[in-house]
Design an enzyme around this catalytic site. Structure first.
Site, PDB file in Angstrom:
ATOM      1  N   TYR A 256       0.995   7.654   3.566  1.00  0.00           N
ATOM      2  CA  TYR A 256      -0.101   6.839   4.132  1.00  0.00           C
ATOM      3  C   TYR A 256      -0.462   7.280   5.548  1.00  0.00           C
ATOM      4  O   TYR A 256      -1.631   7.399   5.884  1.00  0.00           O
ATOM      5  CB  TYR A 256       0.289   5.363   4.149  1.00  0.00           C
ATOM      6  CG  TYR A 256       0.423   4.762   2.775  1.00  0.00           C
ATOM      7  CD1 TYR A 256      -0.681   4.607   1.956  1.00  0.00           C
ATOM      8  CD2 TYR A 256       1.662   4.366   2.291  1.00  0.00           C
ATOM      9  CE1 TYR A 256      -0.566   4.067   0.686  1.00  0.00           C
ATOM     10  CE2 TYR A 256       1.795   3.825   1.019  1.00  0.00           C
ATOM     11  CZ  TYR A 256       0.674   3.679   0.220  1.00  0.00           C
ATOM     12  OH  TYR A 256       0.799   3.162  -1.028  1.00  0.00           O
ATOM     13  N   ALA A 257       0.545   7.539   6.377  1.00  0.00           N
ATOM     14  CA  ALA A 257       0.280   7.861   7.787  1.00  0.00           C
ATOM     15  C   ALA A 257      -0.364   9.237   7.934  1.00  0.00           C
ATOM     16  O   ALA A 257      -1.402   9.387   8.594  1.00  0.00           O
ATOM     17  CB  ALA A 257       1.584   7.796   8.586  1.00  0.00           C
TER      18      ALA A 257
ATOM     19  N   GLU B 130      10.047  -7.505  -5.050  1.00  0.00           N
ATOM     20  CA  GLU B 130       8.906  -6.973  -5.809  1.00  0.00           C
ATOM     21  C   GLU B 130       9.384  -6.257  -7.080  1.00  0.00           C
ATOM     22  O   GLU B 130       8.736  -6.340  -8.119  1.00  0.00           O
ATOM     23  CB  GLU B 130       8.079  -6.029  -4.929  1.00  0.00           C
ATOM     24  CG  GLU B 130       7.316  -6.790  -3.846  1.00  0.00           C
ATOM     25  CD  GLU B 130       6.170  -5.990  -3.232  1.00  0.00           C
ATOM     26  OE1 GLU B 130       6.323  -4.776  -3.034  1.00  0.00           O
ATOM     27  OE2 GLU B 130       5.113  -6.601  -2.961  1.00  0.00           O
TER      28      GLU B 130
ATOM     29  N   LYS C  24       5.461  18.385   0.795  1.00  0.00           N
ATOM     30  CA  LYS C  24       6.315  19.082  -0.188  1.00  0.00           C
ATOM     31  C   LYS C  24       5.772  18.998  -1.611  1.00  0.00           C
ATOM     32  O   LYS C  24       6.127  19.826  -2.448  1.00  0.00           O
ATOM     33  CB  LYS C  24       7.763  18.613  -0.100  1.00  0.00           C
ATOM     34  CG  LYS C  24       8.052  17.228  -0.568  1.00  0.00           C
ATOM     35  CD  LYS C  24       9.554  17.009  -0.515  1.00  0.00           C
ATOM     36  CE  LYS C  24       9.871  15.544  -0.671  1.00  0.00           C
ATOM     37  NZ  LYS C  24      11.233  15.221  -0.308  1.00  0.00           N
TER      38      LYS C  24
HETATM   39  P1  NAD Z   1      14.710  -4.380   4.014  1.00  0.00           P
HETATM   40  O1  NAD Z   1      15.620  -3.732   4.986  1.00  0.00           O
HETATM   41  O2  NAD Z   1      13.536  -5.093   4.525  1.00  0.00           O
HETATM   42  O3  NAD Z   1      15.537  -5.403   3.096  1.00  0.00           O
HETATM   43  C1  NAD Z   1      16.809  -5.053   2.590  1.00  0.00           C
HETATM   44  C2  NAD Z   1      17.582  -6.293   2.195  1.00  0.00           C
HETATM   45  O4  NAD Z   1      18.862  -5.865   1.718  1.00  0.00           O
HETATM   46  C3  NAD Z   1      17.840  -7.259   3.337  1.00  0.00           C
HETATM   47  O5  NAD Z   1      17.551  -8.560   2.916  1.00  0.00           O
HETATM   48  C4  NAD Z   1      19.321  -7.070   3.653  1.00  0.00           C
HETATM   49  O6  NAD Z   1      19.943  -8.248   4.107  1.00  0.00           O
HETATM   50  C5  NAD Z   1      19.872  -6.665   2.288  1.00  0.00           C
HETATM   51  N1  NAD Z   1      21.115  -5.874   2.392  1.00  0.00           N
HETATM   52  C6  NAD Z   1      21.397  -4.880   3.289  1.00  0.00           C
HETATM   53  N2  NAD Z   1      22.640  -4.409   3.085  1.00  0.00           N
HETATM   54  C7  NAD Z   1      23.163  -5.097   2.036  1.00  0.00           C
HETATM   55  C8  NAD Z   1      24.397  -5.064   1.352  1.00  0.00           C
HETATM   56  N3  NAD Z   1      25.380  -4.222   1.699  1.00  0.00           N
HETATM   57  N4  NAD Z   1      24.594  -5.915   0.317  1.00  0.00           N
HETATM   58  C9  NAD Z   1      23.611  -6.765  -0.065  1.00  0.00           C
HETATM   59  N5  NAD Z   1      22.423  -6.840   0.554  1.00  0.00           N
HETATM   60  C10 NAD Z   1      22.192  -6.026   1.585  1.00  0.00           C
HETATM   61  O7  NAD Z   1      14.298  -3.192   3.004  1.00  0.00           O
HETATM   62  P2  NAD Z   1      13.063  -3.141   1.988  1.00  0.00           P
HETATM   63  O8  NAD Z   1      12.924  -4.395   1.230  1.00  0.00           O
HETATM   64  O9  NAD Z   1      13.255  -1.868   1.227  1.00  0.00           O
HETATM   65  O10 NAD Z   1      11.808  -2.978   2.929  1.00  0.00           O
HETATM   66  C11 NAD Z   1      11.711  -1.847   3.810  1.00  0.00           C
HETATM   67  C12 NAD Z   1      10.465  -1.955   4.645  1.00  0.00           C
HETATM   68  O11 NAD Z   1       9.324  -1.791   3.828  1.00  0.00           O
HETATM   69  C13 NAD Z   1      10.320  -3.292   5.339  1.00  0.00           C
HETATM   70  O12 NAD Z   1       9.769  -3.083   6.611  1.00  0.00           O
HETATM   71  C14 NAD Z   1       9.360  -4.039   4.471  1.00  0.00           C
HETATM   72  O13 NAD Z   1       8.610  -4.972   5.214  1.00  0.00           O
HETATM   73  C15 NAD Z   1       8.498  -2.923   3.908  1.00  0.00           C
HETATM   74  N6  NAD Z   1       7.973  -3.268   2.585  1.00  0.00           N
HETATM   75  C16 NAD Z   1       6.866  -4.044   2.539  1.00  0.00           C
HETATM   76  C17 NAD Z   1       6.357  -4.421   1.301  1.00  0.00           C
HETATM   77  C18 NAD Z   1       5.109  -5.278   1.269  1.00  0.00           C
HETATM   78  O14 NAD Z   1       4.458  -5.434   2.302  1.00  0.00           O
HETATM   79  N7  NAD Z   1       4.779  -5.857   0.136  1.00  0.00           N
HETATM   80  C19 NAD Z   1       6.983  -4.014   0.122  1.00  0.00           C
HETATM   81  C20 NAD Z   1       8.143  -3.227   0.204  1.00  0.00           C
HETATM   82  C21 NAD Z   1       8.635  -2.864   1.448  1.00  0.00           C
END
Ligand code: NAD
Length: 402
Positions: free
Chosen positions: A15-16, A172, A40
């Protein structure tokens, strides 16, 4: 005259990076700069739809479009190559098919999964990281259902799926899984009551950026469709049986033949090798998205840690932020080429929506909580707008969600 043209090098067509290119090609003429985009793969993919391809509710091909369809070849040279080294001082980038030098560099190399060194996680759990990992995961889930249906001695763990992390990705993905599972049960004649989907989350609260009402809505939606949540339960290892978790300071084995790690991301591994002061693949930006000491190197998207003025924590890594950073970077490159000062990056938060399958969701849009069909509609607008912003009306019409 041509030798005087500045060399602009953009690394990454997520995206960026792709937004930088498509905006820049509108702002400059071919004589202004020699612009090269290195990626890539020869395709861009919608990383915000990976959870759908991972569950199998869409085919992985639906995520992709050729980079060539978005770029103007008269102004941008596209190179399919993998970046192997960035030499910030020599102003050179090494790839698996040659070395490129630059006057202005944009690093937009995206994210990879972060397993925090948890034992076995890379070997035994599936990641939601790119097109290939998503294809692998959706096929594996279906294979397990097919295997269960065709085996004489049934392994109940073929119908068990563990999801680590209840962040946006985890939730999601679960939203898609609860759509996919009934389809698979139907296809393979499997009793749906035998399917076990368990989400394991370390924190005591899921989606902390949302109100309790929205979190409860999402949790009830998923629980009503068979998901069990184990919160305040950290995963401490992964193995061939599933996840090992910690409960009351004691280790417990959770068994499943599908374990998915959706609990963390980081910026590209090349970041630590190329720059100083990088944490989890992200570097703190200057106000114009360049980095300290290098006013000709922009770092944007999931490799950037932009801290808005007056705040302490960096913005999260989202497609919305990556695209706004891409637009701002294109404008700043045009500023540099025209001998003008660069502008500060200002993020406009239009809201965030977390989908729950194709027809439901929760979110905050322009400061207001929304849930249900309204949230799902907003998510489709966000997804389609992202394609439109990069590829224009034609691509949005072809690949958009309406
Ligand atoms: P995240 O880091 O936001 O969430 C990871 C979750 O896993 C957290 O709740 C954390 O507490 C949990 N976790 C971490 N270590 C753990 C462990 N050892 N055991 C159990 N649980 C554990 O990661 P994400 O959901 O992949 O999101 C990454 C980024 O991408 C974020 O900034 C998010 O806002 C963004 N994102 C946004 C959307 C959207 O806007 N719809 C969708 C996907 C991702």
């Amino acid at each position: 005259m041509a030798q005087d043209r500045k060399k602009v090098l953009v690394l990454g067509a997520g995206y960026a990076g792709l937004q930088t290119i498509t905006k820049l090609q509108k702002l400059i003429s071919a004589e202004d700069a020699e612009v090269t985009l290195i990626n890539k793969n020869d395709y861009h993919y919608e990383s915000t739809w990976l959870h759908e391809a991972s569950a199998g509710t869409i085919n992985y091909e639906e995520l992709l479009y050729p980079i060539e369809t978005a770029i103007d070849n008269s102004k941008v040279n596209f190179v399919k190559a993998e970046v192997t080294k960035i030499d910030r001082n020599a102003k050179k980038v090494e790839t698996d098919s040659g070395i490129y030098d630059f006057d202005i560099l944009v690093v937009a190399l995206g994210f990879i999964s972060e397993t925090f060194g948890i034992e076995g996680m890379k070997d035994y759990a599936f990641q939601i990281e790119n097109v290939l990992t998503s294809r692998k995961l959706s096929r594996h889930i279906e294979d397990k259902f097919a295997n269960y249906a065709s085996s004489k001695e049934k392994d109940e763990n073929d119908l068990a799926i563990l999801v680590g992390g209840a962040g946006f990705t985890g939730i999601e993905f679960l939203g898609e899984l609860v759509t996919r599972i009934p389809e698979l049960c139907n296809k393979y004649g499997v009793d749906q009551d035998k399917v076990r989907i368990t989400c394991v989350e370390a924190a005591p609260k899921m989606l902390p950026m949302f109100s309790d009402e929205l979190v409860n809505y999402a949790v009830s939606f998923l629980e009503d469709r068979g998901v069990e949540f184990k919160i305040a339960t950290p995963i401490v290892a992964a193995n061939e049986k599933g996840f090992v978790v910690k409960v009351d300071d004691k280790e417990q084995q959770l068994e499943a033949n599908t374990a998915v790690w959706a609990a963390g991301v980081r910026g590209s591994e090349l970041m630590e090798e190329s720059f100083e002061g990088v944490k989890r693949g992200r570097i703190v930006n200057e106000s114009d998205l360049t980095i300290k000491g290098y006013d000709d190197i922009f770092v944007i998207g999931d490799c950037s840690a932009f801290i808005p003025e007056g705040e302490e924590r960096p913005l999260p890594t989202t497609a919305q932020i990556a695209m706004q950073q891409g637009e701002a970077t294109a404008k700043n490159i045009a500023n540099i080429l025209n001998g003008n000062p660069t502008d500060k990056f200002e993020y406009i938060d239009r809201g965030t929506v977390c989908s729950l399958g194709a027809h439901d969701g929760v979110g905050v849009v322009f400061g207001k909580d929304i849930a249900g069909k309204k949230a799902s509609f907003m998510k489709k607008i966000i997804d389609t707008r992202a394609i439109y912003k990069i590829g224009g009306f034609g691509l949005a019409f072809k690949k958009g969600k309406f």
